[in-house]
Design a protein around this motif. Structure first.
Motif, PDB file in Angstrom:
ATOM      1  N   UNK A  58       0.826  -1.213   0.000  1.00  0.00           N
ATOM      2  CA  UNK A  58       0.000   0.000   0.000  1.00  0.00           C
ATOM      3  C   UNK A  58       0.858   1.261   0.000  1.00  0.00           C
ATOM      4  N   UNK A  59       1.895   1.272   0.808  1.00  0.00           N
ATOM      5  CA  UNK A  59       2.748   2.464   0.864  1.00  0.00           C
ATOM      6  C   UNK A  59       3.425   2.698  -0.476  1.00  0.00           C
ATOM      7  N   UNK A  60       3.962   1.618  -1.066  1.00  0.00           N
ATOM      8  CA  UNK A  60       4.597   1.717  -2.374  1.00  0.00           C
ATOM      9  C   UNK A  60       3.602   2.217  -3.421  1.00  0.00           C
ATOM     10  N   UNK A  61       2.401   1.646  -3.413  1.00  0.00           N
ATOM     11  CA  UNK A  61       1.385   2.006  -4.408  1.00  0.00           C
ATOM     12  C   UNK A  61       1.002   3.471  -4.296  1.00  0.00           C
ATOM     13  N   UNK A  79       1.830   5.368  -7.857  1.00  0.00           N
ATOM     14  CA  UNK A  79       0.768   5.375  -8.867  1.00  0.00           C
ATOM     15  C   UNK A  79      -0.308   6.417  -8.522  1.00  0.00           C
ATOM     16  N   UNK A  80      -0.849   7.044  -9.535  1.00  0.00           N
ATOM     17  CA  UNK A  80      -1.979   7.950  -9.333  1.00  0.00           C
ATOM     18  C   UNK A  80      -3.283   7.178  -9.170  1.00  0.00           C
ATOM     19  N   UNK A  81      -3.310   5.969  -9.705  1.00  0.00           N
ATOM     20  CA  UNK A  81      -4.549   5.197  -9.700  1.00  0.00           C
ATOM     21  C   UNK A  81      -4.280   3.787  -9.162  1.00  0.00           C
ATOM     22  N   UNK A  82      -4.832   3.489  -7.992  1.00  0.00           N
ATOM     23  CA  UNK A  82      -4.619   2.183  -7.347  1.00  0.00           C
ATOM     24  C   UNK A  82      -5.971   1.514  -7.117  1.00  0.00           C
ATOM     25  N   UNK A  83      -6.099   0.290  -7.575  1.00  0.00           N
ATOM     26  CA  UNK A  83      -7.312  -0.495  -7.359  1.00  0.00           C
ATOM     27  C   UNK A  83      -6.947  -1.660  -6.450  1.00  0.00           C
ATOM     28  N   UNK A  84      -7.470  -1.645  -5.229  1.00  0.00           N
ATOM     29  CA  UNK A  84      -7.167  -2.700  -4.259  1.00  0.00           C
ATOM     30  C   UNK A  84      -8.395  -3.571  -4.053  1.00  0.00           C
ATOM     31  N   UNK A  85      -8.190  -4.868  -4.186  1.00  0.00           N
ATOM     32  CA  UNK A  85      -9.274  -5.836  -3.986  1.00  0.00           C
ATOM     33  C   UNK A  85      -8.794  -6.888  -2.992  1.00  0.00           C
ATOM     34  N   UNK A  86      -9.537  -7.039  -1.902  1.00  0.00           N
ATOM     35  CA  UNK A  86      -9.220  -8.016  -0.870  1.00  0.00           C
ATOM     36  C   UNK A  86     -10.243  -9.146  -0.958  1.00  0.00           C
ATOM     37  N   UNK A 116      -1.311   2.471 -18.253  1.00  0.00           N
ATOM     38  CA  UNK A 116       0.011   3.043 -18.017  1.00  0.00           C
ATOM     39  C   UNK A 116       0.213   3.645 -16.647  1.00  0.00           C
ATOM     40  N   UNK A 117      -0.870   3.859 -15.880  1.00  0.00           N
ATOM     41  CA  UNK A 117      -0.711   4.446 -14.546  1.00  0.00           C
ATOM     42  C   UNK A 117      -1.721   3.866 -13.557  1.00  0.00           C
ATOM     43  N   UNK A 118      -1.938   2.568 -13.674  1.00  0.00           N
ATOM     44  CA  UNK A 118      -2.851   1.896 -12.749  1.00  0.00           C
ATOM     45  C   UNK A 118      -2.172   0.659 -12.172  1.00  0.00           C
ATOM     46  N   UNK A 119      -2.225   0.555 -10.852  1.00  0.00           N
ATOM     47  CA  UNK A 119      -1.785  -0.665 -10.181  1.00  0.00           C
ATOM     48  C   UNK A 119      -3.023  -1.384  -9.658  1.00  0.00           C
TER      49      UNK A 119
END
Length: 457
Positions: free
Chosen positions: A39-42, A46-53, A89-92
C-alpha cells in the motif's frame, strides 16, 4: 503509527523501474507486513490504485467468470464498483489475500501480455493454495518471498541508518573488534530483537512505547492465528498431525539433541505418516527446516538425509510466545533464557541465515560426537557455522577443518556473545552479525575480506 522501513521497499522500486516487469506475487506468512508495504509503495508510485481483498470482499471472486483476459476482468471489476477507474500506463491493481481466491493467479499471464496495467498479488499460505491452480502463469509472473523483519530492519526501526550496518560489515571484513560501547549497544538491541521477533505489529508497539508491555499478547495471538490457519487450510487427519508438529517445536528445540523426533510428537507416531506435515509447515512459511547432510561436502542441495532434520520457527517471536509464563517473564525481566538459551540462539541464527537466502543444513556423524550446527558456502569452499550459547572451543568445527577427510572445508565461523577475532582457522563474530554472514562471504569471494584469506588452512 509510523511506517517501518522494509527491504521489500527497494525491491518494489526496482520492479517498477523495470520496463519488462511481470505481474508480481508477494508471498509470505501472515502478519509479516506484506499489505502495508504494498500500500505504501502504491500510494507513492501510482496515481490510480485499485485494491481488492478477496477475504473482505468475496463478491470479487466472480471477476473471472467471463474469462481471464485483462479487459474481461477490468470490466467485471467496474461492473461491481463503477468508481474503480482503469487508466492504462498508470494503474496498479492490487489483489490481496489471494489465498481466498487462488484462481486469480491464472490471469497474470494475460495481464502480462496485455501490458496496460501493473498487477501485484499478495497473500499468505500461497505455497499451499497454489496447488489448487491448473495454470498459475509460470514465466509470466515474478515471485518475491517476504519474511518478518530481520535484525537489519529492526535496527532501521530503532533509528539507525545504513551507515551503522556498513560499519558492522567493515568490522567483520577487516577483523576489527567492536568497541565496548558498540558491543553493549548492539548486543542489547539484539537481545530485544530475540525477545520480540520481527513481526511488524510487535516491533511497532515496542518502538512506539519503548516497553515490552503488550508485545507478548500480540505474539500469542499470532500463534493462535497460525494454528487457525492450519485448521483452515489443512485437510482431514493432517490438521491434527500438523498441529502436533507445530506445537512440539519449542520442547524439541530445548533438548540437547535438537533433531526433531516424530516419535515424540504423539503416541505411536511414525515418520511416514508425518513426512507431509513437516513439508506443509515449511511450504506455508511458518517454519524453517534444517536438513542433515549425508556428508559435509559440496554441493549442498540434494546431499541430505530426508529422515533427519531440525525445525525452527520462521520468526523467533513465535518461539518466545510458546514458552511457559515463568520462562517468558524471566526472559523479558532478566534477559535470562534458561534451558532455552542454546535453542534461542540457534533458532535466531537459523532465521538470519534463511532470511539472507541460505537453505539450512547441519551435520551429525553417526556413532560420533561430531556435530555441526549449520553450513554455508563461498564460491569454492564449504563453511561450517557454529553457534555457541556459552564460551567454547567449537571442537567439532576444528575437527572438520583439520581433517583431510573434508577437503572442501578450509575455515569456519563461530557466532557467540564474544567479539570479533580469529584463531586456528576459525573466525569469531558476535551473534548480532549473523545477518551479515552472506555479505561477508561474498566480500571474501570478491577479494574484499583479506582477513578470511589468512584463515584458510
Amino acid at each position: 503509527m509510523a511506517y517501518l522501513r522494509r527491504k521489500a521497499d527497494g525491491f518494489l522500486e526496482a520492479w517498477r523501474a523495470d520496463p519488462n516487469r511481470n505481474p508480481l506475487v508477494i508471498k509470505g506468512p501472515r502478519q509479516v507486513g506484506k499489505t502495508e508495504t504494498i500500500r505504501r509503495f502504491a500510494s507513492r508510485t501510482y496515481d490510480n490504485v485499485i485494491e481488492i481483498n478477496f477475504v473482505e470482499e468475496p463478491k470479487y471472486r466472480s471477476i473471472t467468470a467471463d474469462g481471464y483476459g485483462a479487459d474481461q476482468i477490468a470490466r467485471n471489476i467496474s461492473l461491481i464498483d463503477p468508481s474503480k477507474r482503469f487508466v492504462p500506463g498508470d494503474t496498479l491493481i492490487f489483489f490481496d489475500e489471494i489465498q481466498a481466491f487462488p484462481d486469480i493467479a491464472t490471469s497474470l499471464k494475460f495481464f502480462r501480455i496485455d501490458g496496460k496495467y501493473d498487477v501485484i498479488c499478495s497473500g499468505s499460505m500461497l505455497g499451499i493454495s497454489y496447488r489448487q491452480i491448473e495454470s498459475n502463469s509460470v514465466g509470466y509472473k515474478t515471485d518475491y518471498e517476504m519474511y518478518s523483519m530481520d535484525f537489519e530492519e529492526f535496527l532501521w526501526a530503532r533509528g539507525y541508518d545504513d551507515g551503522v550496518v556498513d560499519g558492522m560489515l567493515e568490522h567483520l571484513a577487516q577483523s576489527r573488534p567492536f568497541s565496548e560501547t558498540e558491543m553493549t549497544v548492539y548486543s542489547g538491541a539484539f537481545m530485544d530483537y530475540c525477545i520480540l521477533g520481527g513481526m511488524p505489529a510487535v516491533v511497532a508497539l515496542y518502538i512506539g512505547t519503548g516497553l515490552f508491555s503488550g508485545t507478548l499478547g500480540i505474539q500469542r495471538q499470532l500463534v493462535l492465528d497460525y494454528q487457525e490457519d492450519i485448521r483452515k487450510y489443512a485437510s482431514g487427519m493432517d490438521q491434527v498431525r500438523i498441529l502436533n508438529v507445530f506445537n512440539h517445536i519449542p520442547v524439541q528445540l530445548a533438548r540437547e539433541n535438537k533433531k526433531f523426533q516424530i516419535s515424540k510428537v504423539a503416541s505411536g507416531a511414525r515418520f511416514k505418516d508425518y513426512r507431509g506435515c513437516v513439508e506443509w509447515l515449511e511450504t506455508s512459511g511458518m517454519v524453517n527446516v534444517c536438513r542433515c547432510l549425508s556428508y559435509p561436502e559440496l554441493p549442498l542441495r540434494g546431499n541430505y538425509d530426508e529422515n533427519k532434520f531440525k525445525i525452527y520457527f520462521g520468526d523467533t517471536g513465535l518461539f518466545v510466545a510458546m514458552l511457559d509464563d515463568e520462562a517468558s517473564d524471566d526472559l523479558r525481566a532478566n534477559r535470562n533464557l534458561g534451558v532455552y538459551k542454546g535453542a534461542m540462539y540457534e533458532s535466531i541464527v537459523a532465521e538470519a541465515l534463511h532470511k539472507s537466502g541460505y537453505d539450512l543444513y547441519y551435520y551429525k556423524k553417526d556413532d560420533s560426537t561430531l556435530e555441526q550446527d549449520f553450513f554455508v558456502r563461498t564460491r569454492e569452499w564449504l563453511v561450517p557455522v557454529e553457534v555457541k550459547a556459552r564460551k567454547g572451543t567449537a571442537k567439532s568445527m576444528r575437527t572438520l577443518i583439520a581433517s583431510d577427510s573434508y577437503p572442501e572445508i578450509r575455515f569456519g565461523v563461530k557466532l557467540s556473545a564474544g567479539n570479533v577475532g580469529s584463531s586456528e582457522h576459525v573466525f569469531s563474530a558476535p551473534y548480532f552479525t549473523a545477518f551479515l554472514l552472506r555479505r561477508l562471504l561474498r566480500a571474501y569471494d570478491e577479494g574484499n575480506a583479506p582477513m578470511m584469506d589468512n584463515l584458510e588452512r
